[in-house]
Design a protein around this motif. Structure first.
Motif, PDB file in Angstrom:
ATOM      1  N   THR A  57      -3.053 -21.027  20.750  1.00  0.00           N
ATOM      2  CA  THR A  57      -1.071 -21.354  20.353  1.00  0.00           C
ATOM      3  C   THR A  57      -0.386 -22.409  20.868  1.00  0.00           C
ATOM      4  O   THR A  57       0.495 -22.422  20.657  1.00  0.00           O
ATOM      5  CB  THR A  57      -0.891 -19.778  21.223  1.00  0.00           C
ATOM      6  N   ASN A  58      -1.506 -23.206  21.296  1.00  0.00           N
ATOM      7  CA  ASN A  58      -0.681 -24.482  22.230  1.00  0.00           C
ATOM      8  C   ASN A  58      -1.609 -25.838  22.551  1.00  0.00           C
ATOM      9  O   ASN A  58      -2.599 -26.032  22.774  1.00  0.00           O
ATOM     10  CB  ASN A  58       0.594 -24.440  22.618  1.00  0.00           C
ATOM     11  N   THR A  97       3.639 -30.380  26.141  1.00  0.00           N
ATOM     12  CA  THR A  97       3.260 -29.085  25.156  1.00  0.00           C
ATOM     13  C   THR A  97       3.963 -29.122  24.291  1.00  0.00           C
ATOM     14  O   THR A  97       4.886 -28.984  24.148  1.00  0.00           O
ATOM     15  CB  THR A  97       3.319 -27.924  26.214  1.00  0.00           C
ATOM     16  N   GLU A  99       3.333 -26.373  20.882  1.00  0.00           N
ATOM     17  CA  GLU A  99       3.714 -25.007  20.839  1.00  0.00           C
ATOM     18  C   GLU A  99       3.628 -24.472  19.123  1.00  0.00           C
ATOM     19  O   GLU A  99       4.483 -25.294  18.630  1.00  0.00           O
ATOM     20  CB  GLU A  99       4.528 -23.968  21.451  1.00  0.00           C
ATOM     21  N   ARG A 100       2.844 -23.464  18.756  1.00  0.00           N
ATOM     22  CA  ARG A 100       2.540 -23.403  17.650  1.00  0.00           C
ATOM     23  C   ARG A 100       4.205 -22.307  16.931  1.00  0.00           C
ATOM     24  O   ARG A 100       4.559 -21.340  17.753  1.00  0.00           O
ATOM     25  CB  ARG A 100       1.448 -21.993  16.982  1.00  0.00           C
TER      26      ARG A 100
END
Length: 382
Positions: A57-58, A97, A99-100
């Motif tokens: 997811t990230n 970071t 993220e999706r």
């Protein structure tokens, strides 16, 4: 004409000259504004994207620096980005970071590339929507500033139906023209017999692809006979990848021969050379220090019949000394390219049109009485 009128006319002329001087000075200041006010004419960036484990997811970018601010874009070789960072201000950022998107079903796993883009538009990131007209990448030596990493996961659900790469065994050293054995243990995490594509990549580029069939739950060690020809020399990452997983190792690749450039034929319009180039670049032909022609872009390796079309504006006589030089970079941006060196000296060869033509026809002289070598060129380093 009265002296009063003459004096008034002179004052007007002086006033006009002062006005012109002010305008010219203002123009100079405007032209020098980047240097005066600290604005960089050539934006710069760097990025460090390390191999990591994640949940799909990230991902985390270890460090990114941007002189003018912008974005970091994640891709996996497809036509669309996987994810885009929030806008980053100018400066250095650590542990960024990415993220999706909430509505995306694509996992952030496998071989991923992070590219640094500028913020040149008025709204959000729009590089893909504008076909590259806005928010284009930062460049270094004519190429986008990017880094590639492998993101793996220990979560079976994140892998989905993808084969898992449990281990990799590759030689620590090799040359750039040999076939090496890369062993990898691949497992089918599903209950069903499945065929999937498995690739071997060096620094993200595919060097071997194979379709592997495994029974449900089967784990098998597979040997890939991988030809390293075309790989760039240096400390590289070699990896085995499936649709959603991968494992990597480090390999030190030595260029398999000495870098060189030799002139095979030449005329006032075109020069044909052979080149052994250790990194992506091109051949430039120079006259009195000025580039008068470049080849197309060359991948690392040995190349024959490389053509360099000379500028129509160049005035070159048969006895004029020319130099063929290896450059690293993009031939469309010669100013940002740098000469390739070997043992501390640029890799280059000097020649004349007449000398190259005589060598091609079998005459050993170069047109002015001196002897040429077998290629019709005389090395500048000798």
């Amino acid at each position: 004409m009265s002296s009063r009128l003459t004096f008034g006319t002179l004052k007007r002329i002086v006033a006009i000259l002062i006005a012109i001087a002010i305008v010219l000075a203002a123009g100079i200041v405007v032209g020098q504004a980047p240097a005066i006010f600290g604005v960089e004419e050539d934006p710069e960036a760097s990025i460090t994207f390390e191999d990591q484990q994640g949940e799909g997811t990230n991902v985390t970018i270890r460090e990114v620096s941007l002189s003018d601010g912008g974005y970091v874009v994640l891709t996996d070789g497809g036509d669309e980005p996987l994810a885009v960072s929030e806008r980053l201000e100018a400066g250095t950022h650590e542990n960024v970071t990415i993220e999706r998107e909430d509505d995306s079903t694509r996992e952030l796993v496998g071989q991923l590339t992070a590219t640094v883009h500028r913020d040149t538009g008025d709204d959000q990131f729009a590089y893909y929507e504008t076909d590259g007209e806005e928010d284009h990448p930062y460049l270094e030596d004519g190429f986008p500033v990017s880094d590639t990493a492998t993101v793996t996961t220990t979560e079976e659900n994140a892998l989905g139906d993808s084969f898992a790469v449990e281990s990799i065994d590759a030689p620590p050293t090799a040359t750039t023209n040999e076939t090496i054995q890369v062993n990898a243990t691949i497992r089918n995490p599903t209950e069903f017999q499945t065929q999937q594509s498995v690739t071997v990549r060096i620094d993200g580029a595919v060097f071997e692809r194979r379709v592997l069939e495994l029974e449900g739950g089967e784990s098998r060690t597979v040997t890939f006979e991988t030809d390293t020809s075309g790989a760039p020399p240096g400390n590289r990452t070699i990896g085995v990848y499936t649709d959603g997983d991968g494992a990597v190792a480090e390999i030190d690749l030595a260029f398999h021969t000495d870098p060189s450039v030799t002139v095979d034929n030449a005329s006032a319009e075109r020069v044909t050379v052979g080149a052994a180039i250790p990194e992506r670049g091109f051949v430039a032909v120079e006259q009195n220090g000025s580039v008068v022609g470049t080849s197309g872009r060359l991948e690392p390796g040995e190349h024959e019949n490389v053509t360099v079309d000379l500028s129509e504006n160049a005035s070159i006589a048969e006895s004029d000394e020319l130099t063929a030089t290896l450059y690293a970079g993009d031939p469309s941006d010669v100013d940002s390219a740098s000469p390739i060196e070997f043992e501390g000296d640029p890799v280059r060869t000097t020649f004349t049109i007449g000398g190259a033509a005589d060598a091609e026809s079998g005459d050993g002289s170069d047109g002015d009485g001196s002897e040429a070598d077998d290629s019709g060129a005389e090395s500048a380093d000798e």
